[in-house]
Structure formats: C-alpha cells, structure tokens
Design a protein around this motif. Structure first.
Motif, short mmCIF file in Angstrom:
data_model
loop_
_atom_site.label_atom_id
_atom_site.label_comp_id
_atom_site.label_asym_id
_atom_site.label_seq_id
_atom_site.Cartn_x
_atom_site.Cartn_y
_atom_site.Cartn_z
N LEU A 98 0.47 -1.86 0.31
CA LEU A 98 0.23 0.24 -0.40
C LEU A 98 0.78 1.65 -0.10
N ALA A 99 2.06 1.89 1.17
CA ALA A 99 2.61 3.14 1.26
C ALA A 99 3.42 2.94 -0.45
N SER A 100 4.04 1.91 -0.74
CA SER A 100 5.12 1.26 -1.96
C SER A 100 4.49 2.19 -3.19
N THR A 101 2.99 2.23 -3.26
CA THR A 101 2.45 1.61 -4.69
C THR A 101 1.74 3.76 -4.18
N ALA A 102 1.22 3.64 -3.12
CA ALA A 102 0.95 5.23 -3.45
C ALA A 102 2.27 6.32 -3.24
N GLY A 103 3.04 5.81 -3.12
CA GLY A 103 4.78 6.92 -3.85
C GLY A 103 4.59 6.68 -4.37
N LEU A 104 4.66 5.54 -5.60
CA LEU A 104 5.21 5.75 -6.99
C LEU A 104 3.92 6.00 -7.40
N LEU A 139 13.18 -0.91 1.72
CA LEU A 139 13.80 0.33 1.14
C LEU A 139 14.19 0.33 -0.22
N ARG A 140 15.34 -0.84 -0.25
CA ARG A 140 15.89 -1.21 -1.75
C ARG A 140 14.39 -1.74 -3.19
N CYS A 141 13.89 -3.10 -2.50
CA CYS A 141 12.84 -2.61 -3.42
C CYS A 141 11.40 -1.41 -4.25
N PHE A 142 11.72 -0.61 -3.03
CA PHE A 142 10.59 0.65 -3.28
C PHE A 142 11.55 1.40 -4.35
N THR A 143 12.95 1.85 -3.60
CA THR A 143 14.20 2.33 -4.54
C THR A 143 14.52 1.46 -6.07
N VAL A 144 14.04 0.95 -6.27
CA VAL A 144 14.45 0.16 -7.53
C VAL A 144 13.04 0.46 -8.06
N MET A 145 11.87 -0.16 -7.43
CA MET A 145 10.66 0.82 -8.00
C MET A 145 10.83 1.58 -8.74
#
Length: 191
Positions: A38-44, A80-86
């Motif tokens: 949820l958080a990463s998708t919102a950020g993206l 964090l690495r996953c979000f950064t790569v995405m």
C-alpha cells in the motif's frame, strides 16, 4: 518501521482473539507485505502525479505487478531497496514516455518481452520455495498470461494508442525484472 507497525497491529488482533496466536508469524509477514505494498504503491503513484502522468503510471504498475505476481522476477532484499528500484524504474519509464518512439519499436519491445516470458516463465521468490512442487502448473499459468499481452497490445493499438506506450513499458520493465531475477537465482544456485 513497517515491520513494527505490522507487529503492533497483529498483536492487537491476537490479544483481542481475532486471530490464532499459533499463526502470529504468518499474520505479521502478511501484514508487513500488505502495508508495504500500500505505502509503496501510493509513493509510486505520487511520482506519477509529480510527472503529470498518473494514468500512465497506474497502467505501468498494474502491468508490472501482474507480471511479477504471475511469474515473479527480481526481488530486493529489503523494502527500501525494493521501493528504490521500483521508483527508479518508474521514473525511467515516465521519462521514456516523453521520447518519440516509432510504433514498430513499441511492438518489438512487447513481442521480445513476451518471448522472454515464455522462455523464463517463472522466478519464484525465495520465500516461495515451498511452491517448487507446483512449478509446472505455475509455468503454464505464467506462459498463458504472457500470451495475453499480444492481444491486449493489438486492442490498445486499435482502441487507444496513447495507452500502448505505457503498456509496452510495463511489459518491458517486467521482462527486465524477470531476466534479472532469473540471473540472480541462477548465480545463487551456483554459489
């Protein structure tokens, strides 16, 4: 931080008798993944808004998440690495959307990506090694899903060409993830 929130939420549910205490680790893992997604998708999607490309970002992410769910791919070792790569991948896709690319190149990207999906249909997440005995079924499902990309591209080309480019970028990013994930798994097996 996400793990702490997940643990707190699961403990509250456990203390109130809503969930089985013997499965608390499973619930924490699931809650952690749910909160992160949820958080990463919102950020993206906020990145898409910042680039004035919300709908294109949504399409890229839907295509990517679908391919990742069905056939796997690269998996980072931390959230964090996953979000950064995405985030980097999405920004690259959004920048490419501003480049004039010949339609034949877009089609070639989709076809080449589908060929990669057919050749590397499955890269299991390290936490999903328990699915190894279902590998042949999962490969068939992944190959079937990969084959649907061609008719979707044809429909987009006929119906809304503006969505074809973000679709192709989502498919291409997914294929890159699949190849990288496969290479990393193979390297890990050799070591």
């Amino acid at each position: 931080m996400i793990e702490r929130i997940a643990k707190l939420a699961v403990r509250k549910l456990s203390d109130s008798g809503v969930i089985d205490k013997t499965l608390i680790d499973v619930y924490i893992y699931g809650a952690d993944a749910f909160i992160y997604i949820l958080a990463s998708t919102a950020g993206l999607l906020l990145t898409g808004i910042a680039f004035h490309r919300f709908w294109e970002s949504l399409l890229i992410l839907c295509v990517y998440y679908s391919n990742q769910t069905v056939g796997g791919g690269f998996h980072a070792t931390t959230h964090l690495r996953c979000f950064t790569v995405m985030e980097i991948g999405l920004i690259v896709c959004l920048i490419i959307l501003n480049v004039k690319i010949a339609p034949c190149v877009v089609y070639i990207l989709i076809v080449f990506s589908v060929i990669l999906f057919l050749g590397i249909p499955l890269v299991l997440h390290p936490n999903k090694d328990h699915l190894e005995d279902q590998r042949s079924i999962l490969k068939k499902r992944s190959r079937f899903f990969a084959a649907t990309h061609i008719p979707v591209a044809v429909l987009l080309a006929m119906w809304n060409r503006g969505l074809l480019m973000p679709f192709s970028l989502g498919v291409t990013a997914s294929a890159i993830s699949r190849v990288v994930g496969h290479a990393m798994r193979e390297r890990h097996r050799v070591l």
